[in-house]
Design a protein around this motif. Structure first.
Motif, PDB file in Angstrom:
ATOM      1  N   GLY A 112     -33.859  55.873  38.620  1.00  0.00           N
ATOM      2  CA  GLY A 112     -32.442  56.044  38.315  1.00  0.00           C
ATOM      3  C   GLY A 112     -31.670  54.771  38.080  1.00  0.00           C
ATOM      4  O   GLY A 112     -30.456  54.812  37.830  1.00  0.00           O
ATOM      5  N   TYR A 113     -32.338  53.618  38.136  1.00  0.00           N
ATOM      6  CA  TYR A 113     -31.659  52.353  37.879  1.00  0.00           C
ATOM      7  C   TYR A 113     -31.436  52.145  36.378  1.00  0.00           C
ATOM      8  O   TYR A 113     -32.196  52.651  35.546  1.00  0.00           O
ATOM      9  N   THR A 114     -30.442  51.357  36.038  1.00  0.00           N
ATOM     10  CA  THR A 114     -30.381  50.732  34.726  1.00  0.00           C
ATOM     11  C   THR A 114     -31.260  49.493  34.804  1.00  0.00           C
ATOM     12  O   THR A 114     -31.182  48.733  35.776  1.00  0.00           O
ATOM     13  N   VAL A 115     -32.112  49.277  33.808  1.00  0.00           N
ATOM     14  CA  VAL A 115     -33.086  48.190  33.885  1.00  0.00           C
ATOM     15  C   VAL A 115     -32.947  47.266  32.675  1.00  0.00           C
ATOM     16  O   VAL A 115     -32.876  47.734  31.533  1.00  0.00           O
ATOM     17  N   PHE A 116     -32.925  45.970  32.948  1.00  0.00           N
ATOM     18  CA  PHE A 116     -32.868  44.943  31.915  1.00  0.00           C
ATOM     19  C   PHE A 116     -34.179  44.160  31.958  1.00  0.00           C
ATOM     20  O   PHE A 116     -34.486  43.506  32.957  1.00  0.00           O
ATOM     21  N   ASN A 117     -34.945  44.232  30.882  1.00  0.00           N
ATOM     22  CA  ASN A 117     -36.262  43.604  30.794  1.00  0.00           C
ATOM     23  C   ASN A 117     -36.138  42.372  29.889  1.00  0.00           C
ATOM     24  O   ASN A 117     -35.959  42.498  28.682  1.00  0.00           O
ATOM     25  N   ILE A 118     -36.240  41.175  30.485  1.00  0.00           N
ATOM     26  CA  ILE A 118     -35.801  39.945  29.831  1.00  0.00           C
ATOM     27  C   ILE A 118     -36.949  39.144  29.226  1.00  0.00           C
ATOM     28  O   ILE A 118     -37.984  38.929  29.874  1.00  0.00           O
ATOM     29  N   ASN A 119     -36.740  38.667  28.008  1.00  0.00           N
ATOM     30  CA  ASN A 119     -37.504  37.561  27.460  1.00  0.00           C
ATOM     31  C   ASN A 119     -36.683  36.283  27.600  1.00  0.00           C
ATOM     32  O   ASN A 119     -35.446  36.346  27.696  1.00  0.00           O
ATOM     33  N   TYR A 120     -37.338  35.146  27.563  1.00  0.00           N
ATOM     34  CA  TYR A 120     -36.656  33.855  27.705  1.00  0.00           C
ATOM     35  C   TYR A 120     -37.440  32.800  26.937  1.00  0.00           C
ATOM     36  O   TYR A 120     -38.615  32.992  26.600  1.00  0.00           O
ATOM     37  N   ARG A 121     -36.810  31.676  26.668  1.00  0.00           N
ATOM     38  CA  ARG A 121     -37.486  30.606  25.941  1.00  0.00           C
ATOM     39  C   ARG A 121     -38.630  30.031  26.773  1.00  0.00           C
ATOM     40  O   ARG A 121     -38.508  29.857  27.978  1.00  0.00           O
ATOM     41  N   TRP A 122     -39.744  29.758  26.089  1.00  0.00           N
ATOM     42  CA  TRP A 122     -40.887  29.133  26.744  1.00  0.00           C
ATOM     43  C   TRP A 122     -40.664  27.636  26.882  1.00  0.00           C
ATOM     44  O   TRP A 122     -39.769  27.061  26.252  1.00  0.00           O
ATOM     45  N   SER A 123     -41.506  26.993  27.680  1.00  0.00           N
ATOM     46  CA  SER A 123     -41.348  25.555  27.904  1.00  0.00           C
ATOM     47  C   SER A 123     -41.540  24.744  26.632  1.00  0.00           C
ATOM     48  O   SER A 123     -40.947  23.668  26.480  1.00  0.00           O
ATOM     49  N   GLN A 124     -42.348  25.233  25.689  1.00  0.00           N
ATOM     50  CA  GLN A 124     -42.522  24.513  24.430  1.00  0.00           C
ATOM     51  C   GLN A 124     -41.321  24.687  23.502  1.00  0.00           C
ATOM     52  O   GLN A 124     -41.156  23.931  22.540  1.00  0.00           O
ATOM     53  N   ASP A 125     -40.487  25.698  23.784  1.00  0.00           N
ATOM     54  CA  ASP A 125     -39.248  25.879  23.030  1.00  0.00           C
ATOM     55  C   ASP A 125     -38.157  24.955  23.546  1.00  0.00           C
ATOM     56  O   ASP A 125     -37.400  24.372  22.768  1.00  0.00           O
ATOM     57  N   ALA A 126     -38.082  24.832  24.858  1.00  0.00           N
ATOM     58  CA  ALA A 126     -37.068  23.998  25.498  1.00  0.00           C
ATOM     59  C   ALA A 126     -37.481  23.774  26.949  1.00  0.00           C
ATOM     60  O   ALA A 126     -37.956  24.702  27.603  1.00  0.00           O
ATOM     61  N   PRO A 127     -37.313  22.561  27.478  1.00  0.00           N
ATOM     62  CA  PRO A 127     -37.691  22.311  28.874  1.00  0.00           C
ATOM     63  C   PRO A 127     -36.668  22.897  29.838  1.00  0.00           C
ATOM     64  O   PRO A 127     -35.609  23.383  29.429  1.00  0.00           O
ATOM     65  N   TRP A 128     -37.020  22.853  31.096  1.00  0.00           N
ATOM     66  CA  TRP A 128     -36.097  23.262  32.157  1.00  0.00           C
ATOM     67  C   TRP A 128     -34.800  22.461  32.032  1.00  0.00           C
ATOM     68  O   TRP A 128     -34.828  21.299  31.678  1.00  0.00           O
ATOM     69  N   GLN A 208     -55.147  26.493  39.562  1.00  0.00           N
ATOM     70  CA  GLN A 208     -54.192  25.541  40.123  1.00  0.00           C
ATOM     71  C   GLN A 208     -54.029  24.326  39.217  1.00  0.00           C
ATOM     72  O   GLN A 208     -52.923  23.791  39.081  1.00  0.00           O
ATOM     73  N   GLN A 209     -55.117  23.897  38.593  1.00  0.00           N
ATOM     74  CA  GLN A 209     -55.008  22.798  37.640  1.00  0.00           C
ATOM     75  C   GLN A 209     -54.165  23.210  36.432  1.00  0.00           C
ATOM     76  O   GLN A 209     -53.349  22.420  35.930  1.00  0.00           O
ATOM     77  N   ARG A 210     -54.357  24.447  35.992  1.00  0.00           N
ATOM     78  CA  ARG A 210     -53.560  24.948  34.865  1.00  0.00           C
ATOM     79  C   ARG A 210     -52.090  25.032  35.241  1.00  0.00           C
ATOM     80  O   ARG A 210     -51.207  24.700  34.426  1.00  0.00           O
ATOM     81  N   LEU A 211     -51.804  25.460  36.468  1.00  0.00           N
ATOM     82  CA  LEU A 211     -50.418  25.566  36.910  1.00  0.00           C
ATOM     83  C   LEU A 211     -49.771  24.184  37.003  1.00  0.00           C
ATOM     84  O   LEU A 211     -48.589  24.013  36.671  1.00  0.00           O
ATOM     85  N   ARG A 212     -50.526  23.197  37.432  1.00  0.00           N
ATOM     86  CA  ARG A 212     -50.012  21.814  37.480  1.00  0.00           C
ATOM     87  C   ARG A 212     -49.589  21.363  36.078  1.00  0.00           C
ATOM     88  O   ARG A 212     -48.484  20.813  35.899  1.00  0.00           O
ATOM     89  N   LYS A 213     -50.444  21.605  35.086  1.00  0.00           N
ATOM     90  CA  LYS A 213     -50.133  21.219  33.709  1.00  0.00           C
ATOM     91  C   LYS A 213     -48.922  21.985  33.191  1.00  0.00           C
ATOM     92  O   LYS A 213     -48.079  21.434  32.466  1.00  0.00           O
ATOM     93  N   ALA A 214     -48.833  23.254  33.568  1.00  0.00           N
ATOM     94  CA  ALA A 214     -47.707  24.069  33.121  1.00  0.00           C
ATOM     95  C   ALA A 214     -46.395  23.567  33.721  1.00  0.00           C
ATOM     96  O   ALA A 214     -45.344  23.584  33.061  1.00  0.00           O
ATOM     97  N   ALA A 215     -46.430  23.134  34.977  1.00  0.00           N
ATOM     98  CA  ALA A 215     -45.229  22.597  35.619  1.00  0.00           C
ATOM     99  C   ALA A 215     -44.776  21.310  34.938  1.00  0.00           C
ATOM    100  O   ALA A 215     -43.575  21.085  34.738  1.00  0.00           O
ATOM    101  N   VAL A 216     -45.730  20.462  34.573  1.00  0.00           N
ATOM    102  CA  VAL A 216     -45.394  19.232  33.854  1.00  0.00           C
ATOM    103  C   VAL A 216     -44.778  19.557  32.498  1.00  0.00           C
ATOM    104  O   VAL A 216     -43.788  18.941  32.080  1.00  0.00           O
ATOM    105  N   ALA A 217     -45.342  20.544  31.807  1.00  0.00           N
ATOM    106  CA  ALA A 217     -44.788  20.958  30.521  1.00  0.00           C
ATOM    107  C   ALA A 217     -43.379  21.515  30.680  1.00  0.00           C
ATOM    108  O   ALA A 217     -42.499  21.270  29.846  1.00  0.00           O
ATOM    109  N   LEU A 218     -43.143  22.270  31.757  1.00  0.00           N
ATOM    110  CA  LEU A 218     -41.806  22.798  32.028  1.00  0.00           C
ATOM    111  C   LEU A 218     -40.803  21.663  32.190  1.00  0.00           C
ATOM    112  O   LEU A 218     -39.641  21.780  31.784  1.00  0.00           O
TER     113      LEU A 218
END
Length: 321
Positions: A112-128, A208-218
């Motif tokens: 019964g909720y109203t639901v908003f399903n979000i997309n957002y820019r990726w790290s290669q589109d724009a950094p944090w 975990q190595q992949r996540l480290r690289k992803a955090a740097v990319a962010l």
């Protein structure tokens, strides 16, 4: 129980961050001064589903100019203001799509909720902090058009998965709380990119190595060991932004997954100091993100926890469920 390696990783992360100061967050405001996002897309009952969810419409809404600044709104046209749930998908901040969340979104729409399903820019589109900006803009857009989408702008929650859990928790600790935000849920949330960076050093598990690289990319390719990058990494660290006005939080981790429960322990400690409640649930095994959500009892536990904070859901006839 934490291993010696875990304690060492947390200690090293603390040392690396000790010289940083949490930056002001005013830069997030500028993204909300542009033209009003489009809400003119055609609403079609349940596109893509053979077994219609009775009375629910799905509309794709543009909340910004980028291709990924879109969200799908699942709502009813019965004139009833319902509490809302915002869903944020995972994907290492550099991949993933809202459509992968459709079965989870459907579950909240059925409740019964109203639901908003979000997309957002990726790290290669724009950094944090572009990803936090996008989530905030999506929420502000939804609240501006609350009557159109049949939801109560003063009763909503955010549920994020993995990297989306990081974004959800970052929104939940933004400034001194957001109007109407009642609860935040993270499923395998990356609460501390700095901890992920430390844990993902050579010799760590491939994920975990992949996540480290992803955090740097962010961080836009900026390393936390570089002085010029200190403000960026401090901004990404959710625990550093805890304050007394934040919404209560629930996080769920698998005991042996590559985003371990001590990510959430770091935030719980800071929220406790601010007087904000946080619950951490640890499930046996190694499942991550949406796979963890589908483990027996996990989805039901999250839904029950949200229900106690969002209150009763009006029925189509205006009664209470």
């Amino acid at each position: 129980m934490r291993t010696a390696m875990t304690v060492g990783s947390l200690a090293l992360a603390a040392v690396m961050l000790s010289g940083l100061s949490a930056p002001a967050q005013a830069s997030d405001v500028s993204a909300r001064t542009g033209p009003d996002p489009s809400v003119t897309a055609t609403a079609t009952p349940n596109p893509g589903f053979n077994d219609n969810l009775s009375g629910v419409y799905i509309r794709t809404v543009r909340y910004g100019r980028h291709l990924r600044q879109r969200m799908d709104v699942w709502y009813r046209r019965d004139g009833v203001a319902r509490p809302a749930v915002f869903i944020i998908h995972g994907g290492w901040w550099n991949s993933g799509d809202k459509h992968s969340m459709n079965s989870i979104v459907r579950g909240y729409a059925e409740l019964g909720y109203t639901v908003f399903n979000i997309n957002y820019r990726w790290s290669q589109d724009a950094p944090w902090p572009a990803q936090r900006v996008d989530a905030l803009d999506a929420i502000f857009t939804a609240r501006r058009h609350a009557q159109l989408f049949g939801f109560d702008p003063n009763r909503y929650a955010i549920v994020g998965f993995s990297a989306g859990g990081h974004i959800a928790a970052s929104v939940g600790t933004y400034r001194d709380g957001l109007p109407g935000l009642r609860a935040v849920v993270g499923v395998s949330p990356v609460i501390s990119p700095m901890t992920a960076f430390v844990d993902g050093d050579l010799g760590a598990a491939p994920e975990q190595q992949r996540l480290r690289k992803a955090a740097v990319a962010l961080a836009g390719g900026c390393l936390p060991t570089q002085a010029r990058c200190s403000k960026m990494w401090a901004s990404m660290e959710v625990p550093w932004h805890a304050s007394r006005g934040d919404a209560p939080m629930l996080t769920v981790h698998s005991q042996d997954e590559f985003v371990p429960p001590y990510h959430s322990e770091l935030l719980k400690e800071q929220l406790a100091r601010a007087g904000v409640a946080m619950n951490i649930r640890v499930v046996p095994g190694f499942q991550h993100s949406s796979a963890l959500y589908r483990e027996p009892g996990v989805a039901e536990g999250i839904q029950e926890w949200l229900a106690t904070r969002l209150g009763r859901i009006p029925s189509a006839g205006g009664g209470q469920q």
